[in-house]
Enzyme design. Sequence first.
Site, PDB file in Angstrom:
ATOM      1  N   CYS A   1      70.878  65.906  60.862  1.00 26.55           N
ATOM      2  CA  CYS A   1      69.977  67.000  61.202  1.00 26.55           C
ATOM      3  C   CYS A   1      70.301  67.570  62.594  1.00 26.55           C
ATOM      4  CB  CYS A   1      68.529  66.520  61.086  1.00 26.55           C
ATOM      5  SG  CYS A   1      67.282  67.809  61.099  1.00 26.55           S
ATOM      6  N   HIS A   2      69.371  67.464  63.550  1.00 25.45           N
ATOM      7  CA  HIS A   2      69.563  67.949  64.915  1.00 25.45           C
ATOM      8  C   HIS A   2      70.206  66.895  65.823  1.00 25.45           C
ATOM      9  CE1 HIS A   2      66.490  70.810  63.487  1.00 25.45           C
ATOM     10  NE2 HIS A   2      66.904  71.621  64.436  1.00 25.45           N
TER      11      HIS A   2
END
Length: 187
Positions: A112-113
């Site tokens: 994800c991030h």
Amino acid sequence: MNQALNGKRVAILATDGFEESELSVPRAALQKEGVEVHVISPEGKGIRAWAETDWGDTYEADKALADANASDYHALVLPGGLFNPDELRLNENALSFVKAFFRAGKPVAAICHAPWILINAGVVKGRKMTSVPSVAQDLRNAGVNWVDEPVMVDNGLVTSRTPKDLDAFNAKLLEELQEGRHSGQHA
């Protein structure tokens, strides 16, 4: 249980605001295979999850970052979420911990991030990676060949986009952990 993974130890580095499934699902997959998993947080206290649209459960940390040593682990997992990696990418102790895994050639898995942390650690230039689409340009600016795939593996570095990719992420994490050190992993 996978005998080849028995006795392996994996660190999951996170702080408040991690995406809940991106910690809980890989941890469960690792433990199912006999891997010892430690959740490490900056203060060694419980950390609160973000569960898609609101705050989720609090997860107890096994260790404080100051008490954790990368040499005690065979791999590192970095959950995403928006708040967690944004906080950790500014934490010099977290960045040093991450870099130690790369210097040792150990598998690192980020979803994800979480690649934001890897950008700030200075370990992504020249790599092939994926992430949540909103981080794609940040990765390109850091010298990454970004691809829109469920999972990407580059010499022990495992990356995925979002929780929907967790099955592929976990499969590659377990595979890289079983393979061990990677000479192409670099800091």
